[in-house]
Motif scaffolding. Structure first.
Motif, PDB file in Angstrom:
ATOM      1  N   THR A  24       8.900  49.028  -5.059  1.00 25.41           N
ATOM      2  CA  THR A  24       9.609  47.934  -5.702  1.00 25.41           C
ATOM      3  C   THR A  24       9.404  47.922  -7.204  1.00 25.41           C
ATOM      4  N   LYS A  25      10.362  47.315  -7.886  1.00 23.96           N
ATOM      5  CA  LYS A  25      10.244  47.077  -9.324  1.00 23.96           C
ATOM      6  C   LYS A  25       9.999  45.596  -9.592  1.00 23.96           C
ATOM      7  N   PHE A  26      10.025  44.796  -8.530  1.00 22.63           N
ATOM      8  CA  PHE A  26       9.820  43.360  -8.670  1.00 22.63           C
ATOM      9  C   PHE A  26       8.329  43.055  -8.743  1.00 22.63           C
ATOM     10  N   LYS A  27       7.996  42.109  -9.592  1.00 22.13           N
ATOM     11  CA  LYS A  27       6.611  41.712  -9.812  1.00 22.13           C
ATOM     12  C   LYS A  27       6.100  40.901  -8.613  1.00 22.13           C
ATOM     13  N   GLY A  28       4.866  41.175  -8.209  1.00 22.78           N
ATOM     14  CA  GLY A  28       4.268  40.435  -7.118  1.00 22.78           C
ATOM     15  C   GLY A  28       2.949  41.041  -6.699  1.00 22.78           C
ATOM     16  N   PRO A  29       2.302  40.444  -5.702  1.00 15.66           N
ATOM     17  CA  PRO A  29       0.969  40.888  -5.295  1.00 15.66           C
ATOM     18  C   PRO A  29       0.940  42.126  -4.391  1.00 15.66           C
ATOM     19  N   ILE A  41       7.732  48.768   4.571  1.00 11.06           N
ATOM     20  CA  ILE A  41       8.098  47.756   5.566  1.00 11.06           C
ATOM     21  C   ILE A  41       9.556  47.316   5.417  1.00 11.06           C
ATOM     22  N   ILE A  42      10.086  47.341   4.219  1.00 11.43           N
ATOM     23  CA  ILE A  42      11.480  46.948   4.007  1.00 11.43           C
ATOM     24  C   ILE A  42      12.423  47.998   4.594  1.00 11.43           C
ATOM     25  N   ASP A  43      12.079  49.264   4.426  1.00  8.56           N
ATOM     26  CA  ASP A  43      12.866  50.328   5.057  1.00  8.56           C
ATOM     27  C   ASP A  43      12.882  50.143   6.574  1.00  8.56           C
ATOM     28  N   ALA A  91      27.695  39.576  -4.341  1.00  5.29           N
ATOM     29  CA  ALA A  91      26.684  39.591  -3.280  1.00  5.29           C
ATOM     30  C   ALA A  91      25.288  39.726  -3.873  1.00  5.29           C
ATOM     31  N   LYS A  92      25.138  40.624  -4.854  1.00  2.98           N
ATOM     32  CA  LYS A  92      23.823  40.794  -5.492  1.00  2.98           C
ATOM     33  C   LYS A  92      23.371  39.501  -6.167  1.00  2.98           C
ATOM     34  N   LYS A  93      24.308  38.807  -6.822  1.00  6.62           N
ATOM     35  CA  LYS A  93      23.962  37.540  -7.480  1.00  6.62           C
ATOM     36  C   LYS A  93      23.528  36.494  -6.458  1.00  6.62           C
ATOM     37  N   SER A  94      24.284  36.337  -5.380  1.00  3.51           N
ATOM     38  CA  SER A  94      23.953  35.307  -4.388  1.00  3.51           C
ATOM     39  C   SER A  94      22.660  35.633  -3.652  1.00  3.51           C
ATOM     40  N   ARG A 137      11.523  39.228  -0.458  1.00  3.13           N
ATOM     41  CA  ARG A 137      12.904  38.744  -0.403  1.00  3.13           C
ATOM     42  C   ARG A 137      13.762  39.405  -1.484  1.00  3.13           C
ATOM     43  N   GLN A 138      13.217  39.542  -2.694  1.00  4.61           N
ATOM     44  CA  GLN A 138      13.968  40.156  -3.784  1.00  4.61           C
ATOM     45  C   GLN A 138      14.275  41.626  -3.477  1.00  4.61           C
ATOM     46  N   GLU A 139      13.263  42.358  -3.062  1.00 10.30           N
ATOM     47  CA  GLU A 139      13.449  43.786  -2.810  1.00 10.30           C
ATOM     48  C   GLU A 139      14.349  44.027  -1.601  1.00 10.30           C
ATOM     49  N   LEU A 140      14.134  43.292  -0.529  1.00  8.33           N
ATOM     50  CA  LEU A 140      14.965  43.464   0.666  1.00  8.33           C
ATOM     51  C   LEU A 140      16.416  43.137   0.365  1.00  8.33           C
ATOM     52  N   GLY A 141      16.657  42.062  -0.349  1.00  4.70           N
ATOM     53  CA  GLY A 141      18.026  41.661  -0.672  1.00  4.70           C
ATOM     54  C   GLY A 141      18.772  42.726  -1.451  1.00  4.70           C
ATOM     55  N   GLN A 142      18.138  43.296  -2.452  1.00  6.80           N
ATOM     56  CA  GLN A 142      18.806  44.318  -3.266  1.00  6.80           C
ATOM     57  C   GLN A 142      19.084  45.585  -2.459  1.00  6.80           C
ATOM     58  N   ARG A 143      18.127  46.003  -1.651  1.00 10.29           N
ATOM     59  CA  ARG A 143      18.353  47.203  -0.825  1.00 10.29           C
ATOM     60  C   ARG A 143      19.415  46.960   0.230  1.00 10.29           C
TER      61      ARG A 143
END
Length: 178
Positions: A24-29, A41-43, A91-94, A137-143
């Motif tokens: 991921t490129k999204f910030k988080g733990p 896990i997202i795959d 879709a990406k925005k929503s 949620r951010q990473e799964l949504g974009q993929r």
């Protein structure tokens, strides 16, 4: 036939939910995976979604399975949003908005999976869990949007949208009746 379980192991858990490494490129733990070929896990959640969504029950074998359950339910929520989007950009925005809007975490009274998960032991753990779930949620949504839309101009794939009305384990993250 049993449901598909995660083949990954959680190096750490919060409230019995596996904190899995992510690409991921999204910030988080979540720890990051640098190898793009390695499955995360997202795959798994996207790959197993179409098969697992038909199950009304799911035997939890590990903390990674609890994360997989959450992500499977979140895929359903994303597909509801994608269905109402006329283009990939919309879709990406929503989906990006859905990922960061207020949501319940394990231990909250309205959280639908409290029977599967634990409760954070303190405020710091609850904040860390919320950050991790936001990152998921951010990473799964974009993929998922990239998977559902074959190209930028195409409409969403009917082979994904046909699963919008399915309810995995007869649960929904958006509450009853949604």
């Amino acid at each position: 036939m049993p449901a598909y379980h995660s083949s990954l192991t959680a190096p750490k858990s919060i409230a019995k939910m596996g904190v899995m490494p992510l690409k991921t490129k999204f910030k988080g733990p979540a720890p990051t995976i640098s190898d793009v070929e390695e499955q995360d896990i997202i795959d798994e959640a996207i790959y197993y979604f179409k098969a697992n969504v038909f199950f009304k029950s799911f035997e939890v074998k590990s903390d990674a399975d609890r994360t997989l359950i959450y992500l499977t339910l979140y895929v359903s929520e994303c597909l509801k949003k994608v269905q109402r989007s006329p283009s990939k950009g919309e879709a990406k925005k929503s989906i990006a908005t859905l990922a960061v809007t207020q949501f319940d975490i394990p231990g909250d009274t309205k959280y639908p999976l409290n029977s599967f998960m634990g409760k954070p032991v303190n405020r710091q753990e609850a904040d860390q869990l919320r950050q991790y779930m936001t990152q998921l949620r951010q990473e799964l949504g974009q993929r998922l949007v990239d998977k559902v839309f074959e190209s930028d101009t195409a409409k969403p794939s009917k082979w994904w949208l046909c699963f919008v009305k399915r309810r995995f384990m007869d649960k929904s993250l958006s509450g009853p009746g949604a």
